[in-house]
Design an enzyme around this catalytic site. Structure first.
Site, short mmCIF file in Angstrom:
data_model
loop_
_atom_site.label_atom_id
_atom_site.label_comp_id
_atom_site.label_asym_id
_atom_site.label_seq_id
_atom_site.Cartn_x
_atom_site.Cartn_y
_atom_site.Cartn_z
N PHE A 131 -12.64 -16.62 44.55
CA PHE A 131 -12.46 -15.69 43.08
C PHE A 131 -11.19 -16.00 43.26
O PHE A 131 -9.81 -15.91 43.70
CB PHE A 131 -12.60 -14.18 44.05
CG PHE A 131 -12.53 -13.88 42.55
CD1 PHE A 131 -13.75 -12.46 42.35
CD2 PHE A 131 -11.09 -12.65 43.15
CE1 PHE A 131 -13.75 -11.92 41.33
CE2 PHE A 131 -11.06 -11.90 41.73
CZ PHE A 131 -12.24 -10.98 41.04
N ASP A 218 -3.95 -19.99 45.03
CA ASP A 218 -3.94 -18.81 44.44
C ASP A 218 -3.77 -17.34 45.92
O ASP A 218 -4.17 -17.64 46.52
CB ASP A 218 -5.29 -18.48 44.67
CG ASP A 218 -5.65 -17.26 44.21
OD1 ASP A 218 -5.08 -15.87 43.94
OD2 ASP A 218 -6.42 -16.67 42.77
N LYS A 247 -0.60 -9.33 43.30
CA LYS A 247 -0.91 -8.06 44.00
C LYS A 247 0.29 -7.34 44.31
O LYS A 247 1.14 -6.61 44.00
CB LYS A 247 -1.87 -8.50 44.85
CG LYS A 247 -3.25 -8.63 44.17
CD LYS A 247 -4.45 -8.72 45.60
CE LYS A 247 -5.37 -8.72 45.06
NZ LYS A 247 -6.43 -7.61 44.55
C1 LIG Z 1 -6.83 -14.60 45.35
C2 LIG Z 1 -7.21 -13.33 44.11
N1 LIG Z 1 -7.01 -14.76 43.23
C3 LIG Z 1 -6.99 -13.47 41.82
C4 LIG Z 1 -7.21 -12.32 41.53
C5 LIG Z 1 -7.45 -11.70 40.47
O1 LIG Z 1 -6.53 -10.75 41.20
P1 LIG Z 1 -6.28 -9.65 39.61
O2 LIG Z 1 -7.36 -8.85 39.01
O3 LIG Z 1 -4.65 -8.80 39.95
O4 LIG Z 1 -6.45 -9.72 38.21
C6 LIG Z 1 -7.80 -11.43 42.87
C7 LIG Z 1 -7.88 -10.08 42.92
O5 LIG Z 1 -8.83 -9.52 44.25
C8 LIG Z 1 -7.82 -12.42 44.52
O6 LIG Z 1 -7.65 -11.90 45.06
#
Ligand SMILES: Cc1ncc(COP(=O)(O)O)c(C=O)c1O
Length: 398
Positions: A131, A218, A247
């Site tokens: 994700f 990520d 986050k």
């Molecule tokens: C690993 C990862 N990357 C990207 C995101 C996307 O983040 P945002 O909701 O701040 O756009 C998330 C959100 O859960 C995530 O867990």
């Protein structure tokens, strides 16, 4: 409680509770009822609610200057960049407002790297079950078919492989000359708290070095103290070329970063990318306080103790150890795999005053703040066990 106002697009299935206040690891709803926070706003409030350094920094900065734009120097942004450089070894970074945007920046950076190498259609390797966010580039990189469904045409340029399958990546390396990067979450978060094998990550590092690809981590969810170190890569012995976060970086203020080093740090120049709000003084005041707290307040050292207290609370109270088949993750990114159905677990948790979450379809994802007391952690673990006991008993009687 009625559904959310029709003025809100119904993109979320919301639980019937509204919070009015938070303190440490406890949230209070509008009737004053207390809930133990096992979610941290989905891995955001890693320092809990009303962490004094953060509250003070945000309040003071809001009273001084909130926003100017990136058309000017921003001292606080430069200070946060220096803190992140010191914590990660990355060389430079682009500030944005969310995890998806951090991923977008990385996708552009990798494509530019390909363009510089004369590759017309650069490809990024991504994982099934990953994700990366909901914007179109990040969505295209995301592995969950259900999330992507109905939003085509999505971006081209992603090669999807199964997690931990190094031969699949080797096969792509042998077949294609247009790969420029590998983008992975070291622990798949939304995919069910599934850590990638350390030797797989090391293998990816080796392939990236061999083929001059960028290794991009990520760490939107795993970062900012969540796993017991500022970023989880520090525990893995594998250094990425590009590191993404968001986050927990602002403990609730919206800030993300795409960090780079080596050749990756040389790809984006003036006019190549931008964000009106990205790294504004208010969000950077929060991030500065968060990074200072992680470096100086000893909070990350608690992660392992809180984890242990939570797991022993769980194990002590389970009526049958086989109700949990596995506990995964690192630090305070905890995945509890029940062997019973998980349908009602979040709702039952809420009824008991516990905030829980399901990820990857059937994994109980527990993301407590680093400030949770050991007693609260034990209570949270015992509460989860109680729910699993109740579900099992109900199934037996059915
Ligand atoms: C690993 C990862 N990357 C990207 C995101 C996307 O983040 P945002 O909701 O701040 O756009 C998330 C959100 O859960 C995530 O867990």
């Amino acid at each position: 409680m009625p559904d959310a106002s029709p003025a809100i697009m119904p993109t979320y299935g919301r639980l019937p509770v509204t919070f009015a206040r938070g303190e440490g690891a406890v949230l209070y709803d509008t009737t004053g009822r207390a809930y133990l926070d096992g979610l941290s706003g989905i891995a955001v409030t890693n320092l809990g609610h009303q962490y004094p350094r953060v509250t003070q920094a945000v309040a003071e900065q809001a009273g001084r200057l909130i926003h100017t734009s990136n058309l000017f120097h921003i001292g606080l942004q430069e200070a946060v960049a220096e803190q992140l450089r010191a914590a990660t070894g990355m060389e430079n970074m682009f500030f944005c407002n969310s995890g998806a945007e951090a991923n977008e920046a990385a996708i552009k950076l990798a494509r530019r790297y390909g363009d510089q190498k004369g590759i017309a259609s650069p490809q990024i390797i991504v994982l099934d079950g990953a994700f990366h966010g909901r914007t179109l580039g990040a969505l295209s990189a995301t592995g969950n078919q259900k999330i992507r469904q109905g939003f085509g045409p999505l971006l081209e340029g992603f090669q999807r492989v199964a997690p931990d399958d190094l031969p699949a990546v080797e096969a792509l390396a042998a077949e294609r000359q247009d790969i420029v990067a590998v983008l992975v979450e070291p622990i798949l978060g939304e995919g069910g708290v599934r850590p990638l094998a350390v030797d797989y990550l090391q293998g990816l590092r080796g392939l990236c070095d061999q083929h001059e690809w960028l290794l991009m981590f990520d760490e939107v969810q795993t970062g900012n103290g969540r796993c017991g170190s500022t970023y989880v890569f520090e525990q893995l012995g594998v250094e990425p070329d590009v590191l993404l976060t968001a986050k927990g970086l602002g403990n609730g203020l919206p800030i993300g970063a795409c960090m780079a080093k080596g050749v990756a740090a040389e790809q984006l120049g003036p006019g190549d990318h931008g964000s009106t709000y990205g790294g504004n003084p208010l969000c950077c005041a929060a991030a500065q306080a968060v990074l200072t707290a992680l470096a100086e307040d000893g909070v990350m050292q608690q992660a392992i103790l809180i984890r242990e207290a939570l797991i022993s609370g769980l194990q002590d109270k389970l009526c049958d150890a086989s109700l949990v088949s596995e506990v995964r993750g690192r630090g305070l990114m905890i995945g509890i795999q029940p062997s019973t159905a998980t349908g009602e677990i979040v709702k039952r948790g809420l009824d008991q005053g516990l905030l829980l979450n399901i990820a990857g379809g059937d994994t109980i994802r527990v993301l407590p703040p680093l400030v949770m007391t050991l007693e609260q952690a034990g209570e949270l673990g015992a509460g989860i066990a109680q729910i699993l006991n109740d579900v099992a008993e109900q199934e037996d009687n059915a």
